[in-house]
Structures are given as structure tokens and as C-alpha cells.
Design a protein around this motif. Sequence first.
Motif, PDB file in Angstrom:
ATOM      1  N   GLY A  69       5.869  -3.318  -6.279  1.00 52.24           N
ATOM      2  CA  GLY A  69       7.121  -3.218  -5.692  1.00 52.24           C
ATOM      3  C   GLY A  69       7.223  -3.776  -4.162  1.00 52.24           C
ATOM      4  O   GLY A  69       6.489  -4.396  -3.800  1.00 52.24           O
ATOM      5  N   ARG A  70       8.442  -3.639  -3.792  1.00 47.75           N
ATOM      6  CA  ARG A  70       8.615  -4.202  -2.398  1.00 47.75           C
ATOM      7  C   ARG A  70       8.026  -3.269  -1.499  1.00 47.75           C
ATOM      8  O   ARG A  70       7.895  -1.916  -1.480  1.00 47.75           O
ATOM      9  CB  ARG A  70      10.190  -4.207  -2.059  1.00 47.75           C
ATOM     10  N   ALA A 124       1.326 -11.883   5.831  1.00 50.90           N
ATOM     11  CA  ALA A 124       2.356 -10.921   5.420  1.00 50.90           C
ATOM     12  C   ALA A 124       2.948 -11.640   4.122  1.00 50.90           C
ATOM     13  O   ALA A 124       3.264 -11.086   3.146  1.00 50.90           O
ATOM     14  CB  ALA A 124       3.409 -10.735   6.239  1.00 50.90           C
ATOM     15  N   GLU A 125       3.437 -12.769   4.163  1.00 54.52           N
ATOM     16  CA  GLU A 125       4.295 -13.498   3.028  1.00 54.52           C
ATOM     17  C   GLU A 125       3.299 -13.606   2.074  1.00 54.52           C
ATOM     18  O   GLU A 125       3.743 -13.492   0.660  1.00 54.52           O
ATOM     19  CB  GLU A 125       4.648 -14.948   3.315  1.00 54.52           C
ATOM     20  N   GLU A 126       1.948 -13.811   2.280  1.00 59.62           N
ATOM     21  CA  GLU A 126       0.983 -14.048   1.123  1.00 59.62           C
ATOM     22  C   GLU A 126       0.828 -12.699   0.122  1.00 59.62           C
ATOM     23  O   GLU A 126       0.836 -12.484  -0.975  1.00 59.62           O
ATOM     24  CB  GLU A 126      -0.351 -14.470   1.451  1.00 59.62           C
ATOM     25  N   LEU A 127       0.968 -11.542   1.143  1.00 60.51           N
ATOM     26  CA  LEU A 127       0.821 -10.337   0.398  1.00 60.51           C
ATOM     27  C   LEU A 127       2.202  -9.771  -0.134  1.00 60.51           C
ATOM     28  O   LEU A 127       2.261  -8.483  -0.638  1.00 60.51           O
ATOM     29  CB  LEU A 127       0.287  -9.373   1.315  1.00 60.51           C
ATOM     30  N   GLY A 128       3.346 -10.237   0.147  1.00 64.43           N
ATOM     31  CA  GLY A 128       4.446  -9.750  -0.151  1.00 64.43           C
ATOM     32  C   GLY A 128       5.017  -8.660   0.838  1.00 64.43           C
ATOM     33  O   GLY A 128       5.524  -7.955   0.351  1.00 64.43           O
ATOM     34  N   VAL A 139       0.081  -1.167   9.064  1.00 60.12           N
ATOM     35  CA  VAL A 139      -0.548  -2.464   8.338  1.00 60.12           C
ATOM     36  C   VAL A 139      -1.525  -1.925   7.289  1.00 60.12           C
ATOM     37  O   VAL A 139      -1.451  -2.622   6.233  1.00 60.12           O
ATOM     38  CB  VAL A 139      -1.059  -3.211   9.579  1.00 60.12           C
ATOM     39  N   ARG A 140      -2.486  -1.333   7.548  1.00 59.31           N
ATOM     40  CA  ARG A 140      -3.185  -0.976   6.666  1.00 59.31           C
ATOM     41  C   ARG A 140      -2.747  -0.158   5.315  1.00 59.31           C
ATOM     42  O   ARG A 140      -3.225  -0.504   4.426  1.00 59.31           O
ATOM     43  CB  ARG A 140      -4.578   0.053   7.080  1.00 59.31           C
ATOM     44  N   THR A 141      -1.995   0.585   5.402  1.00 61.66           N
ATOM     45  CA  THR A 141      -1.173   1.258   4.274  1.00 61.66           C
ATOM     46  C   THR A 141      -0.534   0.089   3.445  1.00 61.66           C
ATOM     47  O   THR A 141      -0.667   0.059   2.303  1.00 61.66           O
ATOM     48  CB  THR A 141       0.059   2.142   4.690  1.00 61.66           C
ATOM     49  N   ALA A 142       0.161  -0.952   4.175  1.00 68.42           N
ATOM     50  CA  ALA A 142       0.881  -2.015   3.407  1.00 68.42           C
ATOM     51  C   ALA A 142      -0.276  -2.913   2.607  1.00 68.42           C
ATOM     52  O   ALA A 142      -0.153  -2.950   1.530  1.00 68.42           O
ATOM     53  CB  ALA A 142       1.634  -2.645   4.239  1.00 68.42           C
ATOM     54  N   GLN A 143      -1.499  -3.094   3.410  1.00 66.54           N
ATOM     55  CA  GLN A 143      -2.439  -3.823   2.652  1.00 66.54           C
ATOM     56  C   GLN A 143      -3.193  -3.005   1.533  1.00 66.54           C
ATOM     57  O   GLN A 143      -3.337  -3.567   0.584  1.00 66.54           O
ATOM     58  CB  GLN A 143      -3.425  -4.478   3.679  1.00 66.54           C
ATOM     59  N   SER A 144      -3.443  -1.807   1.787  1.00 67.70           N
ATOM     60  CA  SER A 144      -4.025  -1.079   0.791  1.00 67.70           C
ATOM     61  C   SER A 144      -3.272  -1.001  -0.391  1.00 67.70           C
ATOM     62  O   SER A 144      -3.619  -0.593  -1.490  1.00 67.70           O
ATOM     63  CB  SER A 144      -4.389   0.480   1.241  1.00 67.70           C
ATOM     64  N   LEU A 145      -1.851  -0.705  -0.380  1.00 67.13           N
ATOM     65  CA  LEU A 145      -0.981  -0.694  -1.512  1.00 67.13           C
ATOM     66  C   LEU A 145      -1.134  -1.959  -2.266  1.00 67.13           C
ATOM     67  O   LEU A 145      -1.088  -1.717  -3.507  1.00 67.13           O
ATOM     68  CB  LEU A 145       0.457  -0.324  -0.945  1.00 67.13           C
ATOM     69  N   ARG A 146      -1.237  -3.051  -1.636  1.00 70.56           N
ATOM     70  CA  ARG A 146      -1.557  -4.154  -2.705  1.00 70.56           C
ATOM     71  C   ARG A 146      -3.031  -4.207  -3.337  1.00 70.56           C
ATOM     72  O   ARG A 146      -3.103  -4.606  -4.251  1.00 70.56           O
ATOM     73  CB  ARG A 146      -1.350  -5.588  -1.771  1.00 70.56           C
ATOM     74  N   LEU A 147      -3.771  -3.809  -2.540  1.00 78.42           N
ATOM     75  CA  LEU A 147      -5.148  -3.766  -3.212  1.00 78.42           C
ATOM     76  C   LEU A 147      -5.247  -2.615  -4.227  1.00 78.42           C
ATOM     77  O   LEU A 147      -5.944  -2.681  -5.150  1.00 78.42           O
ATOM     78  CB  LEU A 147      -6.395  -3.038  -2.041  1.00 78.42           C
ATOM     79  N   GLU A 148      -4.127  -1.515  -4.231  1.00 79.48           N
ATOM     80  CA  GLU A 148      -4.216  -0.579  -5.364  1.00 79.48           C
ATOM     81  C   GLU A 148      -3.482  -1.144  -6.424  1.00 79.48           C
ATOM     82  O   GLU A 148      -3.183  -0.146  -7.337  1.00 79.48           O
ATOM     83  CB  GLU A 148      -3.782   0.834  -4.559  1.00 79.48           C
ATOM     84  N   GLY A 149      -2.714  -2.249  -6.385  1.00 84.46           N
ATOM     85  CA  GLY A 149      -2.111  -2.741  -7.411  1.00 84.46           C
ATOM     86  C   GLY A 149      -0.652  -2.610  -7.352  1.00 84.46           C
ATOM     87  O   GLY A 149       0.213  -2.817  -8.332  1.00 84.46           O
TER      88      GLY A 149
END
Length: 410
Positions: A28-29, A68-72, A15-25
Motif C-alpha cells: 500500500g501507500r 524514498a522514491e525507489e521504495l515508494g 524511517v525504519r518503520t517505512a523501510q521495514s514495511l516494504r521488507l515485509e511485503g
Amino acid sequence: MDTVTAIVGSSIGGVRTAQSLRLEGYEGRIVLVGEETELPYDKPPLSKAVLAGTRTEASVCLLNRDQAEELGIELELGHAATGIDVAGNLLQLQGREALRFDNLVIATGASARPSPWGHRPGIHVLRTLDDARSLRADLTKGGQLAVIGAGFIGAEAAATARGLGLEVTVIDPLPIPMSRIFNAEVGQWFGDLHRSNGVRTMFGTGVEAIDGEQGSFTLRLTNGQNLEAATVLVGIGAVPNDAWLGSSGLLVDNGLVLDEYCRTVDAPHIYGVGDVARWRHQKHGEDIRIEHWTNAVEQSACVAYNITHPENPRAYIPVEYVWSDQHDWKIQVVGRVGGKAEHVTIGHPEVHGRFAALYTVDGVNLSGAAIVNWPKALLACRRGMGTGISVQELREKLEPMLDPQPLTAS
């Protein structure tokens, strides 16, 4: 076409990897795959507040469907990963078609070491939400609880069960509990803590067999005694969930083997995070695997950075940190403790209600610390681990902070 990052494992590391990816910009999917059908949940409360019934299951959810939907983040729950086609960039899943990926993060964690005495009703392990539900259901029936293993999980569950009013016995083949993690002196204090809270302890004793059935077990012990129990919890460690990687061709050795950037050694677009990951720690000069919540969180942030900055990856060189709540003790461990390290203790649980054990490998510099009920000491130890400090310097800072706790009027 969008790049796809697939993450296998829906606990804290995934979960934190997924969230951190979005924080890093990362744009992609992101597909988060989990074996359990449960929404992602936090595991440390399972042996404490969830088991006690003071926190709801909903309160330990890490990522709900709206978030999850909000973060894609696409959730693929209830599908166990069964293999990887490394050359074809395909993740094979049970019950659905293979998933193509550009980057793959393996965060499948660890499982409770199986009970050598069988898995019939009333004999429990504690690693998942379903485990906690099942154990709590038996504890609410009352009766004696036997806990096999005095490590963190066993000790936390024993403390929780005592808080619920149950009679509890903890059994461990080590003569002094947690002496392998810390040392004999500190381990003895842990034993005293549990005994002073009404837990019966049988240390230096093993379990040969468990006879009987749910509600009426007899544990046959190596010292010739028998112990009656209504419920049994087996807490004898964990094993990394790496068996499904056996046919992948990736290097697996008590966990997925990674380089200093948390990439698999022969496929740099495949990463590992959390309990399943064994990576090259540059400071220690060896491959290590850490089964701690904080490590999974920090490692996931590093992996997300390295996926989004492949031209300038960052080595993962953490200072280890873990905590445990047992009875009225808040136990926090920084760096590396125990083993061949020398130690000094500052404070005493009976005199001050708090203490710190400072460890050194070279006889001078701080290599780790175990702190109980002393937030200022924790802060000083974490700062010292980050900047470098000698045990003597730290000792001179901490000792003036100690004052005996005032005695409570009888």
C-alpha cells in the motif's frame, strides 16, 4: 483502493518503520510525515562526529529522495502533526489538508527538556541537526563551555568539545555522575574519565541562574560560586513529543500508551514506535518507555510485522541496549542496570583499560550489564541475557579473559 499507512515522525523510528514495511511485503501507500524540512537524519552522531566536524550532514542522512522514491515512500516534510480524528481515520497536519489513513504509526520521538534558564543566543540544547549546527558555530569561536547535566548527551558533548581543544566544565546536582543509571562505583569511574581528559567537573552542585550574554555568561551555582562561560549547553533530559495527541482521545501518560503489540489500547490500527512510545513489556510486567536508538529500530521492525500480519501479531519483548562514546571509552549497556539491582565488577579501567559491571535483581541471574571497551564481554552478556545465565557463571567466563594492559614506555 490501496491501503494507506501514515507514519508521523521522520527520525530513525519513522524511517525504519517505512523501510521495514516494504521488507515485509507491504504494497500500500506509505506516507512519512516530518515536522522538520530536513531530510530524515540520524541523531546519535550529533553530539559526537557531527559536532566535531568529522562527519558531514549528508553522511547522517537516513533516507534521501531517490531512496524514498525507489521504495515508494512519500515524504511530507515540514508539516507538523496537530491532531488525530481517530474515528474518521484522519491525521491533521499543519499547512496541508488532513491525511486519510488505514494504519497510523506515531513516531514523533522526544525533545530536549527545555532550559529553565532561558533560550537566548549562546544557551543551547542538543537534539536536532539545527541544534548541532548552532552549538558547533559557537564552539568554533572558542572560549569556555559550560555543560549543565552529566548524562549521556552532556558527557558526549563535553568529550567532543575537549577534543576540539576547548576548556569544558560539567555541572550536575548529583554528587556522582550517572549514579542513578549505574551505581556509585561505576559512576565515579565516569567522573574520573572526564577529569583525566581535562574536563573540570562540579558535581553535587546545581545552577541557580545564568546571567550575561553570548560569549560572556556567568553561571550562579548553588554552592555560592560563579562560573564564567562563553557558551552553555543544557543537557537535562528529554520529554516525549506527545502534547499534540492531547485532544485525540488516545491514552497518553508520559508517552503514548500501547499494548504488548505496540498498538494503542483503544485503537488497534494506531501504533507507536521509539521515544514517544510507552508499551506493555511482558517480561518486565509493566509499561516502559525507552529513549534509545536500538529500541526505535527494533520496535519499528515489530510494528511493521504486526501491520502486515494483523491476524498473528508479535509481542515486542526486547533486551534493552544502548551505547555511548566518551573520550576513548566505548560504553555499552545491555538489559536493566542500576536501581535496586546488586552488581559485581570485573576488570578496572586503570588496570585493564576495560571492565564489565554485572547486575542482578534476584541475587543470582543476570538482569543487565554495563561494558566498557570489551567487545568479547559484550557478546557474552548479550548471549547470556538472551538464553539466561547467572552472574557467577558469567563471571567465571569473563575473569580469565582479563590481562593487565602493558604499560607504555615513558
